[in-house]
Design an enzyme around this catalytic site. Structure first.
Site, PDB file in Angstrom:
ATOM      1  N   TYR A   1     -34.203  74.018  16.601  1.00  0.00           N
ATOM      2  CA  TYR A   1     -35.213  74.031  15.612  1.00  0.00           C
ATOM      3  C   TYR A   1     -36.499  74.763  16.224  1.00  0.00           C
ATOM      4  O   TYR A   1     -37.027  74.918  17.214  1.00  0.00           O
ATOM      5  CB  TYR A   1     -35.696  72.543  15.318  1.00  0.00           C
ATOM      6  CG  TYR A   1     -34.673  72.185  14.605  1.00  0.00           C
ATOM      7  CD1 TYR A   1     -33.799  72.640  13.963  1.00  0.00           C
ATOM      8  CD2 TYR A   1     -34.883  70.518  14.225  1.00  0.00           C
ATOM      9  CE1 TYR A   1     -32.875  71.917  13.045  1.00  0.00           C
ATOM     10  CE2 TYR A   1     -33.914  69.891  13.147  1.00  0.00           C
ATOM     11  CZ  TYR A   1     -32.968  70.544  12.716  1.00  0.00           C
ATOM     12  OH  TYR A   1     -32.309  69.826  11.893  1.00  0.00           O
TER      13      TYR A   1
ATOM     14  N   TRP B   1     -30.127  65.016   5.002  1.00  0.00           N
ATOM     15  CA  TRP B   1     -31.195  66.040   5.225  1.00  0.00           C
ATOM     16  C   TRP B   1     -31.539  66.750   3.927  1.00  0.00           C
ATOM     17  O   TRP B   1     -30.864  66.725   2.774  1.00  0.00           O
ATOM     18  CB  TRP B   1     -30.759  66.876   6.403  1.00  0.00           C
ATOM     19  CG  TRP B   1     -29.555  67.806   6.177  1.00  0.00           C
ATOM     20  CD1 TRP B   1     -28.297  67.322   6.619  1.00  0.00           C
ATOM     21  CD2 TRP B   1     -29.352  69.012   5.714  1.00  0.00           C
ATOM     22  NE1 TRP B   1     -27.404  68.561   6.621  1.00  0.00           N
ATOM     23  CE2 TRP B   1     -27.932  69.455   5.740  1.00  0.00           C
ATOM     24  CE3 TRP B   1     -30.099  69.912   4.755  1.00  0.00           C
ATOM     25  CZ2 TRP B   1     -27.394  70.813   5.388  1.00  0.00           C
ATOM     26  CZ3 TRP B   1     -29.912  71.100   4.486  1.00  0.00           C
ATOM     27  CH2 TRP B   1     -28.399  71.577   4.612  1.00  0.00           C
TER      28      TRP B   1
ATOM     29  N   GLY C   1     -37.946  71.129  -0.402  1.00  0.00           N
ATOM     30  CA  GLY C   1     -39.180  71.302  -1.130  1.00  0.00           C
ATOM     31  C   GLY C   1     -38.982  72.026  -2.604  1.00  0.00           C
ATOM     32  O   GLY C   1     -39.801  71.913  -3.606  1.00  0.00           O
TER      33      GLY C   1
ATOM     34  N   GLY D   1     -44.687  67.852   6.886  1.00  0.00           N
ATOM     35  CA  GLY D   1     -45.850  67.723   7.783  1.00  0.00           C
ATOM     36  C   GLY D   1     -47.118  67.214   7.510  1.00  0.00           C
ATOM     37  O   GLY D   1     -48.128  67.386   8.159  1.00  0.00           O
TER      38      GLY D   1
HETATM   39  N1  LIG Z   1     -28.453  68.495   9.950  1.00  0.00           N
HETATM   40  C1  LIG Z   1     -28.620  69.498   9.339  1.00  0.00           C
HETATM   41  O1  LIG Z   1     -27.750  70.473   9.501  1.00  0.00           O
HETATM   42  C2  LIG Z   1     -30.145  69.662   8.757  1.00  0.00           C
HETATM   43  C3  LIG Z   1     -30.188  70.845   8.188  1.00  0.00           C
HETATM   44  C4  LIG Z   1     -31.553  70.766   7.542  1.00  0.00           C
HETATM   45  C5  LIG Z   1     -32.636  70.154   7.720  1.00  0.00           C
HETATM   46  N2  LIG Z   1     -32.167  68.878   8.592  1.00  0.00           N
HETATM   47  C6  LIG Z   1     -33.225  67.703   9.105  1.00  0.00           C
HETATM   48  O2  LIG Z   1     -33.592  67.434   7.822  1.00  0.00           O
HETATM   49  C7  LIG Z   1     -35.085  67.189   7.901  1.00  0.00           C
HETATM   50  C8  LIG Z   1     -35.515  67.297   6.508  1.00  0.00           C
HETATM   51  O3  LIG Z   1     -35.560  68.704   5.940  1.00  0.00           O
HETATM   52  P1  LIG Z   1     -36.454  69.487   4.865  1.00  0.00           P
HETATM   53  O4  LIG Z   1     -37.744  69.545   5.855  1.00  0.00           O
HETATM   54  O5  LIG Z   1     -35.813  70.593   4.297  1.00  0.00           O
HETATM   55  O6  LIG Z   1     -36.626  68.237   4.101  1.00  0.00           O
HETATM   56  P2  LIG Z   1     -37.492  67.831   2.497  1.00  0.00           P
HETATM   57  O7  LIG Z   1     -38.126  66.839   2.865  1.00  0.00           O
HETATM   58  O8  LIG Z   1     -36.560  68.175   1.610  1.00  0.00           O
HETATM   59  O9  LIG Z   1     -38.415  69.339   2.394  1.00  0.00           O
HETATM   60  C9  LIG Z   1     -39.622  69.361   3.058  1.00  0.00           C
HETATM   61  C10 LIG Z   1     -40.447  70.233   2.442  1.00  0.00           C
HETATM   62  O10 LIG Z   1     -40.780  69.767   1.224  1.00  0.00           O
HETATM   63  C11 LIG Z   1     -42.197  69.952   1.263  1.00  0.00           C
HETATM   64  N3  LIG Z   1     -42.758  68.893   0.568  1.00  0.00           N
HETATM   65  C12 LIG Z   1     -42.520  67.222   0.933  1.00  0.00           C
HETATM   66  N4  LIG Z   1     -43.190  66.758   0.099  1.00  0.00           N
HETATM   67  C13 LIG Z   1     -43.889  67.381  -0.919  1.00  0.00           C
HETATM   68  C14 LIG Z   1     -44.677  67.101  -1.961  1.00  0.00           C
HETATM   69  N5  LIG Z   1     -44.817  65.774  -2.137  1.00  0.00           N
HETATM   70  N6  LIG Z   1     -45.274  68.141  -2.747  1.00  0.00           N
HETATM   71  C15 LIG Z   1     -44.900  69.505  -2.215  1.00  0.00           C
HETATM   72  N7  LIG Z   1     -44.027  69.893  -1.196  1.00  0.00           N
HETATM   73  C16 LIG Z   1     -43.612  68.811  -0.527  1.00  0.00           C
HETATM   74  C17 LIG Z   1     -42.874  69.941   2.551  1.00  0.00           C
HETATM   75  O11 LIG Z   1     -44.110  70.695   2.685  1.00  0.00           O
HETATM   76  P3  LIG Z   1     -45.407  69.790   3.440  1.00  0.00           P
HETATM   77  O12 LIG Z   1     -44.933  70.032   4.980  1.00  0.00           O
HETATM   78  O13 LIG Z   1     -46.303  70.913   3.089  1.00  0.00           O
HETATM   79  O14 LIG Z   1     -45.339  68.473   2.930  1.00  0.00           O
HETATM   80  C18 LIG Z   1     -41.747  70.853   3.379  1.00  0.00           C
HETATM   81  O15 LIG Z   1     -41.955  72.178   3.185  1.00  0.00           O
HETATM   82  C19 LIG Z   1     -35.588  68.375   8.855  1.00  0.00           C
HETATM   83  O16 LIG Z   1     -36.823  68.477   9.388  1.00  0.00           O
HETATM   84  C20 LIG Z   1     -34.525  68.383   9.984  1.00  0.00           C
HETATM   85  O17 LIG Z   1     -34.872  67.297  10.862  1.00  0.00           O
HETATM   86  C21 LIG Z   1     -31.065  68.726   9.166  1.00  0.00           C
END
Ligand SMILES: NC(=O)c1ccc[n+]([C@@H]2O[C@H](COP(=O)([O-])OP(=O)(O)OC[C@H]3O[C@@H](n4cnc5c(N)ncnc54)[C@H](OP(=O)(O)O)[C@@H]3O)[C@@H](O)[C@H]2O)c1
Length: 298
Positions: free
Chosen positions: A53, A209, A215, A264
């Protein structure tokens, strides 16, 4: 009615905080420490990392913040992943982007993670993705060694289909506790390909995930107005936000889905945690399902 939640197999939180995007947040070590402390105070104690990451930087950033207050370590359950090689200026020895599930790579990757996170063990190690060259005996050898020497407490996988899961499990004494896969109101494939039924049958926790489709859920009005309307109607009925409804929708599934959120923003993290008290009716659950599918159930 409360729906069954298969605990992660250790004292983990139902909602985990993902740190994939940590390097983009631009936080100082002190700000990140405060973010971690506030998440723990709200009950989000499980954190999700991977060696790769942030171009191999996120574990180090997290470890630096944790080192400012080492007493937090025992309040956290740390998940990390291995099995992908990513060419990077931070890993000049890596020549090509590919999977590597050799004993040597898994052991080296865990040593790197422990060093970067500044901890002496991790609670859960996941194999990040299945490889076409997966040799279950080699992976089992590495996992058994890491368990025996106390570097890793528990093991799981990510993005595995049921056959890949069963193959690896067949070579291991220890149970694989988790399969972390992409699940959200915008991403339904694992609801229909046997992954969640397999998890239920074997009491494996499916972790979701990108529960907000990375987003995209907040840009839904332009992407899928029908789904946006359905989510908005259910949100209004519960006086809740879209993100809370998406999480409640995932957690309503009988396999006991444990979401991994990626925001974040501490306000959004705290809001997500509140989703656990929202119970969707079956009518509401299917309204979101049907809107996402784009047609009624057959
Ligand atoms: N195992 C795998 O292959 C795999 C793959 C991908 C991810 N992951 C894990 O899953 C975790 C989550 O994935 P993800 O980050 O894609 O998850 P997500 O929660 O679907 O998306 C996060 C994004 O959404 C935005 N967001 C969240 N709440 C919001 C709101 N109320 N309004 C507007 N934007 C909002 C965030 O921006 P802000 O930060 O500005 O809130 C961020 O850019 C990762 O950190 C990782 O640990 C695992």
């Amino acid at each position: 009615m409360a729906h069954q939640y298969h605990p992660l197999g250790f004292e983990g939180s139902r909602i985990a905080q993902g740190y994939w995007r940590l390097a983009e947040w631009g936080m100082s070590d002190q700000e990140l420490l405060s973010f971690i402390e506030q998440s723990i105070a709200a009950g989000i104690t499980t954190v999700d990392h991977a060696d790769i990451y942030g171009d191999y930087q996120c574990e180090s950033l997290f470890g630096r913040a944790l080192a400012l207050k080492p007493s937090l370590r025992d309040k956290l359950q740390i998940i990390t992943k291995c099995g992908i090689r990513l060419p990077s200026k931070n890993r000049p020895e890596i020549a090509s982007h590919r999977y590597d599930q050799s004993v040597q790579h898994i052991l080296q990757s865990v040593d790197n993670s422990l060093q970067n996170l500044k901890v002496d063990h991790i609670e859960l190690l996941l194999l990040h993705r299945p490889s076409p060259l997966m040799d279950a005996d080699h992976i089992a050898e590495a996992f058994e060694h890491l368990h025996t020497v106390g570097k890793v407490r528990h093991f799981g996988v990510s993005n595995f289909n049921p056959q890949q899961f069963d193959l690896l499990q067949s070579r291991l004494e220890m149970p694989l506790l988790v399969n972390q896969v992409e699940l959200s109101p915008l991403e339904l494939k694992h609801f229909e390909d046997g992954t969640l039924e397999h998890a239920q049958q074997h009491a494996v926790t499916p972790m979701a995930w990108s529960p907000f489709a990375g987003g995209d859920m907040f840009r839904l009005e332009g992407i899928n107005p029908t789904l946006f309307k359905a989510l908005t109607e259910v949100s209004e009925a519960h006086n809740a936000s879209l993100d809370q409804i998406a999480l409640a929708w995932l957690m309503r599934h009988p396999s006991g889905i444990a979401p991994v959120i990626g925001s974040g923003s501490i306000e959004r993290v705290l809001s997500a945690q509140q989703a656990q008290s929202i119970e969707l009716s079956d009518d509401q659950w299917f309204a979101i399902w049907v809107a996402s599918k784009g047609h009624p159930v057959p």
